[in-house]
Design an enzyme around this catalytic site. Structure first.
Site, mmCIF file in Angstrom:
data_model
loop_
_atom_site.group_PDB
_atom_site.id
_atom_site.type_symbol
_atom_site.label_atom_id
_atom_site.label_comp_id
_atom_site.label_asym_id
_atom_site.label_seq_id
_atom_site.Cartn_x
_atom_site.Cartn_y
_atom_site.Cartn_z
ATOM 1 N N THR A 1 -29.896 17.840 -32.012
ATOM 2 C CA THR A 1 -30.766 16.722 -31.627
ATOM 3 C C THR A 1 -30.222 16.044 -30.376
ATOM 4 O O THR A 1 -29.041 15.686 -30.324
ATOM 5 C CB THR A 1 -30.817 15.670 -32.761
ATOM 6 O OG1 THR A 1 -31.213 16.336 -33.951
ATOM 7 C CG2 THR A 1 -31.778 14.552 -32.429
ATOM 8 N N GLN B 1 -16.272 13.865 -11.111
ATOM 9 C CA GLN B 1 -15.658 12.769 -10.352
ATOM 10 C C GLN B 1 -16.393 12.454 -9.057
ATOM 11 O O GLN B 1 -15.975 11.544 -8.333
ATOM 12 C CB GLN B 1 -14.194 13.126 -10.012
ATOM 13 C CG GLN B 1 -13.285 13.316 -11.202
ATOM 14 C CD GLN B 1 -12.946 12.005 -11.925
ATOM 15 O OE1 GLN B 1 -13.368 10.910 -11.532
ATOM 16 N NE2 GLN B 1 -12.191 12.112 -13.006
ATOM 17 N N ALA C 1 -18.889 16.668 -19.786
ATOM 18 C CA ALA C 1 -18.554 17.647 -18.754
ATOM 19 C C ALA C 1 -17.839 18.856 -19.342
ATOM 20 O O ALA C 1 -18.033 19.984 -18.901
ATOM 21 C CB ALA C 1 -17.677 16.995 -17.682
ATOM 22 N N THR C 2 -17.016 18.631 -20.342
ATOM 23 C CA THR C 2 -16.276 19.737 -20.954
ATOM 24 C C THR C 2 -17.243 20.785 -21.486
ATOM 25 O O THR C 2 -17.109 21.984 -21.202
ATOM 26 C CB THR C 2 -15.386 19.201 -22.095
ATOM 27 O OG1 THR C 2 -14.482 18.239 -21.545
ATOM 28 C CG2 THR C 2 -14.609 20.318 -22.769
ATOM 29 N N CYS D 1 -5.558 14.035 -19.860
ATOM 30 C CA CYS D 1 -5.415 14.957 -20.977
ATOM 31 C C CYS D 1 -3.982 15.409 -21.150
ATOM 32 O O CYS D 1 -3.573 15.831 -22.214
ATOM 33 C CB CYS D 1 -6.293 16.171 -20.763
ATOM 34 S SG CYS D 1 -7.814 15.771 -19.959
#
Ligand SMILES: *Cc1c(COP(=O)(O)O)cnc(C)c1O
Length: 387
Positions: free
Chosen positions: A248, A188, A77-78, A333
Site C-alpha cells: 500500500t 543529496q 533512497a536505499t 551509517c
C-alpha cells in the site's frame, strides 16, 4: 528544565520537516482527511487518497524535469537504489542478456556498494572507478573503463560525505553511447543541482524526501520512459506502482515528500543561495583553525555539506571533545565504528586524517549565528586536543 541543545549540523543525515510538509501529511491521516487506502477503487475515501498520491507524484516529477508516469514511490533512497540495481540486473538476465559488468565508484553510498557487492557474488563483475582527490568522477575516467559488456553505470550526483557533485548528464551520455543504462543517486542533490532528467540520458534516478525537509521512510525511483528500462520488481504483492513495487502506498508519507519537492521547486534556488553564503562563512571561520583541511570540491558542490579534517589531532577524541555541535564524523551509517570513513580514504586521505574529520551539513532552518557558534566550538575543541 530543558538543556540547550547543540547546534544541529547533520542535515545530510536527516532534516527537520518543514511545517508545510507536516500539515500536508496530517491532512492525509485523520477521518476527515485523505487517510484511506489509495488503491481502494470503490469509494470516495479511496479516490481522495489516490488523488493525494497523484498530486505528490506530479510534484516530485516537476522538480526533476520528469513525467509523473516515470516516478515509482519506495520506502526511501536505499530501496530505490536496490530496485534500480537488482531490478535491472534481474530483468536483463531474464532477457538472456550477456552483459555482466557494472561500473561504479568506491565512494558511493552503502546502499549502492552493498548491492554491487552482492551482485559480484552472483557472476557479475564490478568495476570501481577511482575518483579524483575531490571525489569527482569525470566523463574521461568513465570512458576509460567502458565497453559494450557494461549493463549499468551507477554514480551519485552528489557525494553524501564530501558534497562533491558529478556531472551526471555528461556521465550518462558516455554510458548510453556504450549501450549501458545510467543510474544516479540524487538523495543529496535533488532540488539544489540541475536535474532535468527527461532531457538527459539519465536512465534512473534515486530520490528521497528526508534530506530536503520532508519525512523519512519515503523515496522514489525515476525511470525514464523513453529508454524502456527493463526492471524486475523487488517487493511483490498487490501490483502497486504499476507492478514495480508492491505494498500500500503510504499516502501521508508520499504527500509529505510531494510537498517537500514542491517547496524545493519554488524556493530551492533561494535556499541554495543562503546555504552557500553560510558555507563561505564556515570555510572562512574554519580556515583560521590550525591544521584545518577542507575536503571535496570548491567548485562543484552542494550548498549544505562541508567535510573538514584537522591535521595532527587524535580523531577518536574529536567528537567527545566537541560539545555544542551535532554533526557527523563520516557517513551516518558507519559513524558507530571507529574505522575511518571509506569515502575519505577513497579520495586519498590517510587513516589518521580521515579519522580527524567532521561532516558539517546545514539547511533551511540553520541560522547564521549557529555557524559562528559552531566555528568557535570547533576551534576550541581542536585547540584543546593540540594542547
Ligand atoms: C541518505 C542517503 C541514502 C539513504 O536514504 P534513505 O532514504 O534513508 O534510504 C542513500 N543515498 C544517499 C546518497 C544518501 O545521502
Amino acid at each position: 528544565m530543558s538543556v540547550k541543545r547543540p547546534v544541529y549540523l547533520d542535515y545530510a543525515a536527516a532534516t527537520p520537516s518543514d511545517q508545510r510538509v507536516i500539515e500536508e501529511m496530517i491532512s492525509c491521516m485523520s477521518i476527515d482527511g485523505a487517510f484511506a487506502n489509495p488503491h481502494a477503487k470503490d469509494h470516495v475515501y479511496g479516490w481522495e487518497a489516490a488523488e493525494a498520491v497523484e498530486t505528490a507524484r506530479d510534484r516530485v516529477a516537476a522538480l526533476i524535469g520528469a513525467s509523473p508516469l516515470e516516478i515509482y514511490f519506495t520506502s526511501g533512497a536505499t530501496e530505490a537504489n536496490n530496485l534500480a540495481i537488482f531490478g535491472l540486473a534481474e530483468a536483463l538476465e531474464a532477457q538472456g542478456s550477456q552483459k555482466k559488468r557494472l561500473v561504479t565508484s568506491p565512494i558511493e553510498h552503502k546502499a549502492v556498494l552493498e548491492a554491487c557487492e552482492k551482485l559480484s557474488h552472483q557472476g557479475y563483475e564490478i568495476t570501481y572507478i577511482k575518483p579524483d582527490h575531490e571525489g569527482i568522477v569525470t566523463a574521461e575516467m568513465l570512458k576509460d573503463v567502458m565497453d559494450d559488456d557494461v549493463f549499468l553505470v551507477t554514480l551519485a550526483q552528489a557525494n553524501s560525505v564530501l558534497g562533491s557533485v558529478n556531472d551526471v548528464h555528461k556521465l550518462a551520455k558516455v554510458a548510453r553511447s556504450y549501450g549501458a543504462f545510467f543510474h544516479t543517486d540524487t538523495a543529496q542533490s535533488a532540488g539544489y543541482v540541475k536535474t532535468d532528467f527527461d532531457s538527459s540520458d539519465v536512465s534512473m534516478a534515486t530520490l528521497t524526501s528526508e534530506k530536503i525537509c520532508g519525512p523519512k521512510g519515503v523515496g522514489a525511483l525515476y525511470v525514464q520512459r523513453a529508454q524502456k528500462v527493463p526492471l524486475e520488481a523487488q517487493i511483490l504483492g498487490g501490483g502497486q506502482e504499476k507492478g514495480l513495487r508492491g505494498g500500500t502506498v503510504p499516502t501521508h508519507q508520499v504527500a509529505g515528500m510531494g510537498k517537500a519537492f514542491e517547496i524545493m521547486r519554488h524556493q530551492g534556488d533561494e535556499d541554495a543561495k543562503r546555504m552557500n553564503a553560510l558555507r563561505d562563512k564556515f570555510i572562512k571561520g574554519l580556515s583560521a583553525v590550525e591544521g584545518c583541511v577542507i575536503n571535496g570540491s570548491s567548485e562543484h558542490h552542494v550548498p549544505g555539506i562541508l567535510s573538514v579534517s584537522f591535521k595532527g589531532i587524535d580523531g577518536s577524541k574529536l567528537m567527545p571533545t566537541l560539545s555544542g555541535v551535532a554533526c557527523s564524523t563520516g557517513s551516518a551509517c558507519s559513524s558507530a565504528d571507529l574505522k575511518p570513513s571509506y569515502i575519505l580514504t577513497g579520495i586519498g586521505l590517510d587513516d589518521a586524517l580521515a579519522r580527524a574529520s567532521l561532516r558539517l551539513s546545514w539547511g533551511r532552518f540553520t541560522k547564521e549565528q549557529e555557524i559562528d557558534e559552531a566555528v568557535s566550538a570547533i576551534a576550541k575543541a581542536v585547540k584543546a586536543l593540540r594542547a
